[in-house]
Motif scaffolding. Sequence first.
Motif, PDB file in Angstrom:
ATOM      1  N   GLY A  49       0.808   5.813   9.463  1.00  0.00           N
ATOM      2  CA  GLY A  49       2.250   6.390   9.642  1.00  0.00           C
ATOM      3  C   GLY A  49       2.964   5.987   8.412  1.00  0.00           C
ATOM      4  N   ASP A  50       2.760   4.841   7.896  1.00  0.00           N
ATOM      5  CA  ASP A  50       3.637   4.361   6.604  1.00  0.00           C
ATOM      6  C   ASP A  50       3.031   5.217   5.334  1.00  0.00           C
ATOM      7  N   GLY A  51       2.012   5.988   5.507  1.00  0.00           N
ATOM      8  CA  GLY A  51       1.522   6.550   4.174  1.00  0.00           C
ATOM      9  C   GLY A  51       0.697   5.857   3.399  1.00  0.00           C
ATOM     10  N   CYS A  52       0.015   4.982   3.856  1.00  0.00           N
ATOM     11  CA  CYS A  52      -0.682   3.852   2.813  1.00  0.00           C
ATOM     12  C   CYS A  52      -1.983   4.358   2.029  1.00  0.00           C
ATOM     13  N   VAL A  53      -2.474   5.407   2.889  1.00  0.00           N
ATOM     14  CA  VAL A  53      -3.757   5.972   2.187  1.00  0.00           C
ATOM     15  C   VAL A  53      -4.135   7.295   2.094  1.00  0.00           C
ATOM     16  N   ASP A  54      -5.101   7.634   1.160  1.00  0.00           N
ATOM     17  CA  ASP A  54      -5.539   9.039   1.198  1.00  0.00           C
ATOM     18  C   ASP A  54      -6.693   9.243   2.098  1.00  0.00           C
ATOM     19  N   VAL A  55      -7.633   7.887   2.175  1.00  0.00           N
ATOM     20  CA  VAL A  55      -8.768   7.931   2.752  1.00  0.00           C
ATOM     21  C   VAL A  55      -8.566   6.653   3.762  1.00  0.00           C
TER      22      VAL A  55
ATOM     23  N   ARG B 167       0.553   2.032  12.319  1.00  0.00           N
ATOM     24  CA  ARG B 167       1.334   1.497  11.162  1.00  0.00           C
ATOM     25  C   ARG B 167       0.663   1.800   9.871  1.00  0.00           C
ATOM     26  N   PHE B 168      -0.607   1.887   9.588  1.00  0.00           N
ATOM     27  CA  PHE B 168      -1.040   1.874   8.261  1.00  0.00           C
ATOM     28  C   PHE B 168      -1.099   3.445   7.988  1.00  0.00           C
TER      29      PHE B 168
ATOM     30  N   TYR C 179       0.825  -1.166  -0.030  1.00  0.00           N
ATOM     31  CA  TYR C 179       0.017  -0.091  -0.118  1.00  0.00           C
ATOM     32  C   TYR C 179       1.047   1.118  -0.011  1.00  0.00           C
ATOM     33  N   ALA C 180       1.969   1.135   0.825  1.00  0.00           N
ATOM     34  CA  ALA C 180       2.569   2.453   0.942  1.00  0.00           C
ATOM     35  C   ALA C 180       3.452   2.747  -0.214  1.00  0.00           C
ATOM     36  N   GLU C 181       3.770   1.765  -0.956  1.00  0.00           N
ATOM     37  CA  GLU C 181       4.718   1.885  -2.270  1.00  0.00           C
ATOM     38  C   GLU C 181       3.644   2.353  -3.181  1.00  0.00           C
ATOM     39  N   ILE C 182       2.413   1.855  -3.445  1.00  0.00           N
ATOM     40  CA  ILE C 182       1.627   1.992  -4.722  1.00  0.00           C
ATOM     41  C   ILE C 182       1.047   3.389  -4.345  1.00  0.00           C
ATOM     42  N   ARG C 183       0.546   3.739  -3.483  1.00  0.00           N
ATOM     43  CA  ARG C 183      -0.313   4.863  -3.066  1.00  0.00           C
ATOM     44  C   ARG C 183       0.320   6.310  -3.646  1.00  0.00           C
ATOM     45  N   PRO C 184       1.787   6.452  -3.595  1.00  0.00           N
ATOM     46  CA  PRO C 184       2.308   7.710  -4.414  1.00  0.00           C
ATOM     47  C   PRO C 184       2.292   7.679  -5.590  1.00  0.00           C
ATOM     48  N   LEU C 185       2.274   6.405  -6.105  1.00  0.00           N
ATOM     49  CA  LEU C 185       2.304   6.218  -7.643  1.00  0.00           C
ATOM     50  C   LEU C 185       1.046   6.240  -8.386  1.00  0.00           C
ATOM     51  N   SER C 186      -0.005   6.061  -7.627  1.00  0.00           N
ATOM     52  CA  SER C 186      -1.372   5.871  -8.114  1.00  0.00           C
ATOM     53  C   SER C 186      -2.062   7.320  -8.562  1.00  0.00           C
ATOM     54  N   PRO C 187      -2.481   7.302  -9.836  1.00  0.00           N
ATOM     55  CA  PRO C 187      -3.241   8.561 -10.240  1.00  0.00           C
ATOM     56  C   PRO C 187      -4.733   8.566  -9.491  1.00  0.00           C
ATOM     57  N   THR C 188      -5.193   7.488  -9.059  1.00  0.00           N
ATOM     58  CA  THR C 188      -6.472   7.484  -8.288  1.00  0.00           C
ATOM     59  C   THR C 188      -6.168   7.382  -6.748  1.00  0.00           C
ATOM     60  N   PRO C 189      -7.111   8.311  -6.131  1.00  0.00           N
ATOM     61  CA  PRO C 189      -6.665   8.134  -4.741  1.00  0.00           C
ATOM     62  C   PRO C 189      -7.056   6.961  -3.919  1.00  0.00           C
TER      63      PRO C 189
END
Length: 395
Positions: free
Chosen positions: A280-286, A277-278, A252-262
């Motif tokens: 803090g690791d930057g896994c989501v926009d929502v 953890r979730f 999740y943390a790796e794909i989220r900044p690459l995803s053009p979709t939130p």
Amino acid sequence: MKITRIEPILLKGDQKYTSSTSGAEATDNGDWQLLVRVETDEGFEGWSDAETLAPAAVAIIAGQGMGTLGFRTLSDILVGENPLDVERLWDKLYVGSAYYGRRGIAMQCISAIDLCLWSIRAQVAGMSIAQLLGGRRHDRVMAYASTLFRSTPEGMAEAARGYIDKGFKAVKFGWGVFGEDKGRDRELVAAAREALGPDRHLLVDPGWYPAGWSKPGPSRSRREALELCEWLADFQVGWIEDFIHPERTREYAEIRPLSPTPVAAGEQLSTIWEFERFIGDGCVDVIQPDLTRCGGLTVARRVAEMAVSANIDLVPHSWLTHLLTGYSLQLIASLPRAPFLEFNVSQSKLTGGVAISPFKLDTNGMVAVPDGVGTGVEVDRDFVAAHRIETGSVL
């Protein structure tokens, strides 16, 4: 004041979880539903639903426990306690069930009990739960119709037009047949976007195993997950939800900044430690805690604080009865930002019959936040009595 009883109430229906080929409405779990009621010696009581394996949950709440700490039933742990000591009781429930619980069914039962205790606390204070959480910041929240994917583009278009007719400004399609055929997946999303038009929100929950809920298989590869994010952006999808295996936090943390979709997720998480953890690791926009899974409001209110600190949105996962809708709405009303309320349009006869007065949309696709005491949801006791199964028959 003391807790005198924690009662698991098992309801039985005759419908199955299913989607449709046409625009006809899908159906959530219509075979079993668990309710939990907490009673006190001063006449206050709290109600909650629970999304779990209902017959098994009955034993965890009110079955036969053991004398050793960590193996006790939840009723044994709480009867005689002050229901207003909500946070202390959460810790006591967690430790008292630690050797068979900590997650899963035990945490789902703890979540339901915690919601009941928050309801009782609000009743005693004579205020809504939103006020108890710090004050109501929103009077209305936009609802999105939450439903399953239909199996044909024609069915998707018909369903989308039906939600427009009902007043929804946002729709989320999830699971169903999605993931069985990549070409068809794109056709289904395209049909929904065309029918909804450019001014309505389209949200997508692909499920985290790509063969669909009817044929569970292995989770998507990392490349497949990113490709899904990329093509969904072609259709202006507002978020992609819970599409990666829930244990793959790093992915999740790796794909989220690459995803053009939130990216949205969190319904599979429980306890404050998993959310720390979730987020803090930057896994989501929502972030999407489910109040009947995450640990109840005691956990969710702390998740809300983390979401504010991380400057991400919180939209509770809420695909059950209107009891859960009510608790979720009270939490949402207390947040600085309130983009959506998940509105389960796929309720079975069983889940749809629990509340006397279900929530309704206004002409702008919004749901009003009740300003009365507690959740603003009243249980239909006659319906409950007509559908309950004696729990002794499943223990």
